[in-house]
Design a protein around this motif. Structure first.
Motif, short mmCIF file in Angstrom:
data_model
loop_
_atom_site.label_atom_id
_atom_site.label_comp_id
_atom_site.label_asym_id
_atom_site.label_seq_id
_atom_site.Cartn_x
_atom_site.Cartn_y
_atom_site.Cartn_z
N VAL A 1 46.80 45.04 117.05
CA VAL A 1 45.79 44.58 118.01
C VAL A 1 46.33 43.32 118.68
O VAL A 1 47.24 42.65 118.18
N ARG A 2 45.75 43.01 119.84
CA ARG A 2 46.20 41.87 120.63
C ARG A 2 44.99 40.98 120.91
O ARG A 2 43.91 41.46 121.25
N GLN B 1 34.62 40.13 120.52
CA GLN B 1 34.41 41.29 121.39
C GLN B 1 35.58 42.26 121.29
O GLN B 1 36.74 41.85 121.37
N ILE B 2 35.27 43.55 121.10
CA ILE B 2 36.31 44.58 121.03
C ILE B 2 36.50 45.19 122.41
O ILE B 2 35.53 45.63 123.04
N ILE B 3 37.73 45.24 122.87
CA ILE B 3 38.04 45.79 124.19
C ILE B 3 39.13 46.84 124.04
O ILE B 3 40.18 46.57 123.44
N ASN B 4 38.89 48.02 124.58
CA ASN B 4 39.93 49.03 124.61
C ASN B 4 40.95 48.65 125.67
O ASN B 4 40.59 48.22 126.76
N GLU B 5 42.22 48.84 125.36
CA GLU B 5 43.29 48.45 126.28
C GLU B 5 43.11 49.09 127.66
O GLU B 5 43.34 48.46 128.68
N ALA B 6 42.65 50.34 127.68
CA ALA B 6 42.46 51.04 128.95
C ALA B 6 41.36 50.43 129.80
O ALA B 6 41.35 50.59 131.02
N ASP B 7 40.43 49.69 129.17
CA ASP B 7 39.30 49.10 129.89
C ASP B 7 39.51 47.63 130.23
O ASP B 7 38.64 47.01 130.85
N LEU B 8 40.63 47.07 129.81
CA LEU B 8 40.84 45.64 129.98
C LEU B 8 40.73 45.21 131.43
O LEU B 8 40.09 44.20 131.76
N GLY B 9 41.33 45.97 132.35
CA GLY B 9 41.30 45.60 133.75
C GLY B 9 39.94 45.71 134.40
O GLY B 9 39.74 45.21 135.51
N LYS B 10 39.00 46.36 133.73
CA LYS B 10 37.65 46.53 134.29
C LYS B 10 36.72 45.37 133.93
O LYS B 10 35.62 45.27 134.46
N MET B 11 37.16 44.51 132.99
CA MET B 11 36.31 43.42 132.53
C MET B 11 36.37 42.26 133.50
O MET B 11 37.41 41.62 133.67
N ARG B 12 35.24 42.00 134.16
CA ARG B 12 35.20 40.97 135.19
C ARG B 12 34.12 39.93 134.89
O ARG B 12 33.47 39.98 133.85
N SER B 13 33.93 39.05 135.82
CA SER B 13 33.00 37.94 135.62
C SER B 13 31.57 38.43 135.37
O SER B 13 30.82 37.81 134.64
N SER B 14 31.20 39.57 135.96
CA SER B 14 29.84 40.07 135.78
C SER B 14 29.59 40.53 134.36
O SER B 14 28.47 40.60 133.90
N ASP B 15 30.68 40.86 133.65
CA ASP B 15 30.55 41.29 132.26
C ASP B 15 30.47 40.11 131.30
O ASP B 15 29.79 40.15 130.30
N TYR B 16 31.21 39.05 131.58
CA TYR B 16 31.35 37.97 130.61
C TYR B 16 31.00 36.59 131.17
O TYR B 16 31.24 35.58 130.51
N GLY B 17 30.47 36.52 132.38
CA GLY B 17 30.11 35.23 132.94
C GLY B 17 31.30 34.40 133.37
O GLY B 17 31.19 33.18 133.50
N GLN B 18 32.44 35.02 133.56
CA GLN B 18 33.64 34.32 133.99
C GLN B 18 33.84 34.55 135.49
O GLN B 18 33.30 35.49 136.07
N ILE B 19 34.66 33.72 136.08
CA ILE B 19 34.87 33.80 137.52
C ILE B 19 36.14 34.57 137.87
O ILE B 19 36.53 34.63 139.03
N ARG C 1 38.32 35.18 120.90
CA ARG C 1 37.00 35.72 121.26
C ARG C 1 37.05 37.21 121.58
O ARG C 1 36.01 37.88 121.58
N TYR C 2 38.24 37.72 121.85
CA TYR C 2 38.39 39.12 122.24
C TYR C 2 39.54 39.76 121.48
O TYR C 2 40.61 39.17 121.34
N MET C 3 39.31 40.98 121.00
CA MET C 3 40.35 41.78 120.36
C MET C 3 40.61 43.00 121.25
O MET C 3 39.70 43.77 121.53
#
Length: 226
Positions: free
Chosen positions: A129-130, A87-105, A118-120
């Protein structure tokens, strides 16, 4: 047309074929290279999934990896060993990724623990990249990207490998835009410079729109009976 043809066409267009030149050879090569790269930028980049720039080393214990500075956009990433998408994630959007997006708690955050890749995350630093978790084992990430040209136009006899020949003649418009900006009584012509810029940008917009139409996925429409 190679770089020699582009050079000769420029000198012919601006009527600067007799020495002493109004624009030096160094000027012309600089204008040619900038036009070459600017065309690629404005049309969206060179699509690539085969070159060395598309293979990124994942090193066990290393949270970051270097990528080619020519890369403009990363479209997809696959882990070579398993063929699984990363999965590609922009650094600016990292904090917006929550459980509803990826099934995590919990919120997705950078983690110093080791784990599966699993994530770049990109956008933190150009050319780097990180991985969200530090890789536990070494592997390779295969990228599909849009990039800048690898080569730089500096002399005669060079091929313009990343721009189709149909477009070469239009590079002259950007070269003239730059040439007529030169602060010299015999070369400075703001109107001609602006015209070159407008012509070049209009052509790039046309090419980009044409490419987008070509790449657009055709949808099948099913019609019901009357």
């Amino acid at each position: 047309m190679d770089s020699t043809g582009l050079y000769e066409a420029f000198r012919s267009d601006v009527v600067d074929e007799a020495k002493p030149y109004l624009w030096s050879d160094a000027d012309v090569w600089r204008y040619a290279n900038d036009a070459y790269r600017m065309f690629v930028r404005l049309t969206g980049g060179v699509a690539d999934f085969l070159s060395d720039a598309c293979a990124v080393d994942i090193i066990a214990g290393e949270a970051t990896a270097e990528i080619s500075p020519t890369i403009l956009r990363i479209m997809s990433v696959t882990l070579r060993s398993t063929k699984q998408p990363i999965q590609i994630i922009n650094e600016a959007d990292l904090g917006k990724m929550r459980s509803s997006d990826y099934g995590q708690i919990k919120q997705l955050t950078l983690d110093d623990r080791q784990g599966d890749v699993r994530y770049m995350v990109h956008g933190m630093k150009r050319g780097t990249v990180r991985w969200v978790m530090v890789p536990e084992v070494s592997d390779t990430a295969d990228l599909f990207v849009y990039r800048l040209p690898f080569d730089t136009i500096t002399d005669a006899g060079q091929e313009l490998t990343d721009v189709d020949e149909d477009h070469h003649i239009h590079l002259l418009d950007w070269m003239k835009h730059l040439a007529y900006k030169k602060q010299d009584a015999d070369t400075f012509n703001p109107q001609a410079s602006l015209q070159g810029k407008q012509d070049f940008e209009a052509y790039c917009s046309f090419v980009k729109a044409e490419l987008e139409r070509y790449n657009h996925k055709t949808r099948t429409v099913t019609y019901g009976g009357l």
